[in-house]
Scaffold this motif. Sequence first.
Motif, PDB file in Angstrom:
ATOM      1  N   HIS A  26       0.790  -1.233   0.000  1.00  0.00           N
ATOM      2  CA  HIS A  26       0.000   0.000   0.000  1.00  0.00           C
ATOM      3  C   HIS A  26       0.823   1.283   0.000  1.00  0.00           C
ATOM      4  CE1 HIS A  26      -3.697  -2.222   0.236  1.00  0.00           C
ATOM      5  NE2 HIS A  26      -3.123  -2.994   1.143  1.00  0.00           N
ATOM      6  N   VAL A  27       2.135   1.138  -0.189  1.00  0.00           N
ATOM      7  CA  VAL A  27       3.007   2.313  -0.107  1.00  0.00           C
ATOM      8  C   VAL A  27       2.626   3.394  -1.121  1.00  0.00           C
ATOM      9  CG1 VAL A  27       4.778   1.354  -1.659  1.00  0.00           C
ATOM     10  CG2 VAL A  27       5.425   3.028   0.068  1.00  0.00           C
ATOM     11  N   THR A  28       2.086   2.987  -2.274  1.00  0.00           N
ATOM     12  CA  THR A  28       1.791   3.996  -3.305  1.00  0.00           C
ATOM     13  C   THR A  28       0.628   4.901  -2.901  1.00  0.00           C
ATOM     14  OG1 THR A  28       0.425   2.382  -4.469  1.00  0.00           O
ATOM     15  CG2 THR A  28       2.705   2.641  -5.234  1.00  0.00           C
ATOM     16  N   LYS A  29      -0.049   4.577  -1.825  1.00  0.00           N
ATOM     17  CA  LYS A  29      -1.102   5.479  -1.324  1.00  0.00           C
ATOM     18  C   LYS A  29      -0.485   6.755  -0.716  1.00  0.00           C
ATOM     19  CE  LYS A  29      -4.752   2.088  -0.362  1.00  0.00           C
ATOM     20  NZ  LYS A  29      -4.243   1.032  -1.223  1.00  0.00           N
ATOM     21  N   ILE A  30       0.768   6.663  -0.303  1.00  0.00           N
ATOM     22  CA  ILE A  30       1.440   7.852   0.252  1.00  0.00           C
ATOM     23  C   ILE A  30       1.863   8.743  -0.915  1.00  0.00           C
ATOM     24  CG2 ILE A  30       3.370   8.677   1.662  1.00  0.00           C
ATOM     25  CD1 ILE A  30       3.489   5.904   2.981  1.00  0.00           C
ATOM     26  N   LYS A 125      -0.227  16.040   6.688  1.00  0.00           N
ATOM     27  CA  LYS A 125      -0.729  17.104   5.819  1.00  0.00           C
ATOM     28  C   LYS A 125      -2.096  16.666   5.297  1.00  0.00           C
ATOM     29  CE  LYS A 125       3.883  18.076   3.977  1.00  0.00           C
ATOM     30  NZ  LYS A 125       4.754  17.891   2.801  1.00  0.00           N
ATOM     31  N   PRO A 126      -2.953  17.584   4.881  1.00  0.00           N
ATOM     32  CA  PRO A 126      -4.189  17.176   4.208  1.00  0.00           C
ATOM     33  C   PRO A 126      -3.830  16.253   3.034  1.00  0.00           C
ATOM     34  CG  PRO A 126      -4.264  19.503   4.721  1.00  0.00           C
ATOM     35  CD  PRO A 126      -2.861  19.047   5.043  1.00  0.00           C
ATOM     36  N   GLY A 127      -4.529  15.128   2.930  1.00  0.00           N
ATOM     37  CA  GLY A 127      -4.213  14.141   1.887  1.00  0.00           C
ATOM     38  C   GLY A 127      -3.164  13.125   2.323  1.00  0.00           C
ATOM     39  N   GLY A 128      -2.556  13.340   3.476  1.00  0.00           N
ATOM     40  CA  GLY A 128      -1.530  12.418   3.973  1.00  0.00           C
ATOM     41  C   GLY A 128      -2.152  11.105   4.441  1.00  0.00           C
ATOM     42  N   ILE A 129      -1.318  10.073   4.493  1.00  0.00           N
ATOM     43  CA  ILE A 129      -1.802   8.706   4.754  1.00  0.00           C
ATOM     44  C   ILE A 129      -1.127   8.113   5.989  1.00  0.00           C
ATOM     45  CG2 ILE A 129      -1.632   6.325   3.885  1.00  0.00           C
ATOM     46  CD1 ILE A 129      -3.729   7.532   2.374  1.00  0.00           C
ATOM     47  N   PHE A 130      -1.932   7.446   6.791  1.00  0.00           N
ATOM     48  CA  PHE A 130      -1.424   6.665   7.930  1.00  0.00           C
ATOM     49  C   PHE A 130      -1.562   5.193   7.586  1.00  0.00           C
ATOM     50  CE2 PHE A 130      -2.540   4.830  12.290  1.00  0.00           C
ATOM     51  CZ  PHE A 130      -1.222   4.793  12.735  1.00  0.00           C
ATOM     52  N   LEU A 131      -0.452   4.467   7.639  1.00  0.00           N
ATOM     53  CA  LEU A 131      -0.470   3.016   7.403  1.00  0.00           C
ATOM     54  C   LEU A 131      -0.058   2.307   8.684  1.00  0.00           C
ATOM     55  CD1 LEU A 131       1.310   2.676   3.901  1.00  0.00           C
ATOM     56  CD2 LEU A 131      -1.149   2.564   4.380  1.00  0.00           C
ATOM     57  N   LEU A 132      -0.867   1.363   9.111  1.00  0.00           N
ATOM     58  CA  LEU A 132      -0.574   0.618  10.345  1.00  0.00           C
ATOM     59  C   LEU A 132      -0.849  -0.861  10.142  1.00  0.00           C
ATOM     60  CD1 LEU A 132      -1.503   1.254  14.012  1.00  0.00           C
ATOM     61  CD2 LEU A 132      -2.549  -0.733  12.881  1.00  0.00           C
ATOM     62  N   GLU A 133       0.083  -1.688  10.584  1.00  0.00           N
ATOM     63  CA  GLU A 133      -0.219  -3.109  10.784  1.00  0.00           C
ATOM     64  C   GLU A 133       0.265  -3.485  12.175  1.00  0.00           C
ATOM     65  OE1 GLU A 133       1.474  -6.409   8.344  1.00  0.00           O
ATOM     66  OE2 GLU A 133      -0.575  -7.203   8.396  1.00  0.00           O
ATOM     67  N   VAL A 190      -4.061 -10.058  12.624  1.00  0.00           N
ATOM     68  CA  VAL A 190      -3.547  -8.689  12.495  1.00  0.00           C
ATOM     69  C   VAL A 190      -4.671  -7.702  12.237  1.00  0.00           C
ATOM     70  CG1 VAL A 190      -1.363  -9.565  11.558  1.00  0.00           C
ATOM     71  CG2 VAL A 190      -3.153  -8.818   9.976  1.00  0.00           C
ATOM     72  N   VAL A 191      -4.382  -6.452  12.544  1.00  0.00           N
ATOM     73  CA  VAL A 191      -5.226  -5.334  12.116  1.00  0.00           C
ATOM     74  C   VAL A 191      -4.411  -4.527  11.107  1.00  0.00           C
ATOM     75  CG1 VAL A 191      -4.546  -4.027  14.204  1.00  0.00           C
ATOM     76  CG2 VAL A 191      -6.454  -3.224  12.817  1.00  0.00           C
ATOM     77  N   GLN A 192      -5.080  -4.143  10.018  1.00  0.00           N
ATOM     78  CA  GLN A 192      -4.427  -3.342   8.968  1.00  0.00           C
ATOM     79  C   GLN A 192      -5.273  -2.100   8.729  1.00  0.00           C
ATOM     80  OE1 GLN A 192      -4.417  -6.271   5.801  1.00  0.00           O
ATOM     81  NE2 GLN A 192      -2.368  -6.978   6.360  1.00  0.00           N
ATOM     82  N   ILE A 193      -4.592  -0.976   8.708  1.00  0.00           N
ATOM     83  CA  ILE A 193      -5.299   0.294   8.512  1.00  0.00           C
ATOM     84  C   ILE A 193      -4.545   1.167   7.513  1.00  0.00           C
ATOM     85  CG2 ILE A 193      -5.921   2.485   9.625  1.00  0.00           C
ATOM     86  CD1 ILE A 193      -7.119   1.049  11.767  1.00  0.00           C
ATOM     87  N   ALA A 194      -5.308   1.702   6.569  1.00  0.00           N
ATOM     88  CA  ALA A 194      -4.811   2.805   5.747  1.00  0.00           C
ATOM     89  C   ALA A 194      -5.844   3.918   5.911  1.00  0.00           C
ATOM     90  CB  ALA A 194      -4.687   2.393   4.282  1.00  0.00           C
ATOM     91  N   ALA A 195      -5.420   5.032   6.446  1.00  0.00           N
ATOM     92  CA  ALA A 195      -6.358   6.120   6.719  1.00  0.00           C
ATOM     93  C   ALA A 195      -5.799   7.423   6.161  1.00  0.00           C
ATOM     94  CB  ALA A 195      -6.586   6.245   8.223  1.00  0.00           C
ATOM     95  N   ARG A 196      -6.679   8.194   5.528  1.00  0.00           N
ATOM     96  CA  ARG A 196      -6.245   9.441   4.884  1.00  0.00           C
ATOM     97  C   ARG A 196      -6.814  10.639   5.624  1.00  0.00           C
ATOM     98  NH1 ARG A 196      -7.928   8.404  -0.042  1.00  0.00           N
ATOM     99  NH2 ARG A 196      -5.898   7.760  -0.825  1.00  0.00           N
ATOM    100  N   ARG A 197      -5.969  11.644   5.830  1.00  0.00           N
ATOM    101  CA  ARG A 197      -6.505  12.915   6.322  1.00  0.00           C
ATOM    102  C   ARG A 197      -7.197  13.603   5.158  1.00  0.00           C
ATOM    103  NH1 ARG A 197      -3.668  18.196   9.289  1.00  0.00           N
ATOM    104  NH2 ARG A 197      -5.311  19.617   8.627  1.00  0.00           N
ATOM    105  N   PRO A 198      -8.487  13.894   5.300  1.00  0.00           N
ATOM    106  CA  PRO A 198      -9.206  14.499   4.174  1.00  0.00           C
ATOM    107  C   PRO A 198      -8.565  15.809   3.736  1.00  0.00           C
ATOM    108  CG  PRO A 198     -10.723  13.801   5.887  1.00  0.00           C
ATOM    109  CD  PRO A 198      -9.340  13.678   6.466  1.00  0.00           C
ATOM    110  N   VAL A 199      -8.657  16.068   2.450  1.00  0.00           N
ATOM    111  CA  VAL A 199      -8.070  17.297   1.914  1.00  0.00           C
ATOM    112  C   VAL A 199      -8.913  18.503   2.303  1.00  0.00           C
ATOM    113  CG1 VAL A 199      -7.442  18.499  -0.208  1.00  0.00           C
ATOM    114  CG2 VAL A 199      -6.968  16.057   0.033  1.00  0.00           C
ATOM    115  N   LEU A 200     -10.227  18.335   2.213  1.00  0.00           N
ATOM    116  CA  LEU A 200     -11.123  19.428   2.572  1.00  0.00           C
ATOM    117  C   LEU A 200     -11.840  19.093   3.865  1.00  0.00           C
ATOM    118  CD1 LEU A 200     -12.739  20.330  -0.860  1.00  0.00           C
ATOM    119  CD2 LEU A 200     -11.004  21.604   0.420  1.00  0.00           C
ATOM    120  N   CYS A 201     -11.723  19.909   4.860  1.00  0.00           N
ATOM    121  CA  CYS A 201     -12.453  19.685   6.113  1.00  0.00           C
ATOM    122  C   CYS A 201     -13.506  20.777   6.241  1.00  0.00           C
ATOM    123  CB  CYS A 201     -11.516  19.759   7.314  1.00  0.00           C
ATOM    124  SG  CYS A 201     -10.274  18.473   7.285  1.00  0.00           S
ATOM    125  N   ARG A 202     -14.755  20.355   6.496  1.00  0.00           N
ATOM    126  CA  ARG A 202     -15.811  21.369   6.683  1.00  0.00           C
ATOM    127  C   ARG A 202     -15.873  21.781   8.132  1.00  0.00           C
ATOM    128  NH1 ARG A 202     -20.474  18.266   3.427  1.00  0.00           N
ATOM    129  NH2 ARG A 202     -19.074  17.449   1.913  1.00  0.00           N
TER     130      ARG A 202
END
Length: 202
Positions: A26-30, A125-133, A190-202
């Motif tokens: 999932h590295v290409t998500k970053i 950053k907005p659009g940034g990705i958190f990857l966790l296993e 295992v738990v696997q997470i890919a989470a994105r900080r949204p680019v636009l926050c209301r």
Amino acid sequence: MNLWDQRYAHAGYFYGRDPNDFLREHVTKIPREGSVLCLGEGEGRNAVFLAGLGYDVEALDQSSVGLGKARMLAEANSVHIRTAVTNLDGYRFEGDRWDGIVSIWCHLPAAMRGPLHRQIFAGLKPGGIFLLEAYTPDQLRHGTGGPKDRDLLPSLAEVSRDLAGMEIVIGVERERVVQEGAGHSGLSAVVQIAARRPVLCR
Ligand SMILES: C[S@@+](CC[C@H](N)C(=O)[O-])C[C@H]1O[C@@H](n2cnc3c(N)ncnc32)[C@H](O)[C@@H]1O
């Protein structure tokens, strides 16, 4: 010398030299060529992999022995990484700093993990990705690696709760065969997470 320093003082790389499978997948998500912070990075296999792909990488760990080997691995692969010996207990992220934050098998007590994960949104950053296993509590039944203490083993629900405001792109608990050095070997929960900080926050 703490337990991790002692473990890393042995010859060879405890989790091998190759990156973690979930990160590789999932590295290409970053965002490309972005800056990435690796939490509990140990001997550096994931940081070196990321640097080889053109990311600007900083590796944090409490083990100076582990990070020393991480720098050696980087040199052997002709890449550069920054390292900082850091205790993640009470760690404060710089705001809006990272395109990626990576946490692979970084098992922390719940009282330390929650405050750390609750800062992930602000640290990206907005659009940034958190990857966790990480291993889940079910891993206690497998005995194929990881901590033996329930408090160090997060569930998907626990991690997700601490990522409020993030877009969960992948969020699963599953079983898979992990072969990552002598430390992790066999069918695992295992738990696997890919989470994105949204680019636009209301
Ligand atoms: C299972 S190892 C994983 C290493 C690396 N992420 C990998 O996948 O190869 C867990 C790492 O977390 C680090 N760690 C544990 N507690 C920590 C803390 N409070 N602060 C910083 N690092 C910690 C350990 O030193 C160890 O290197």
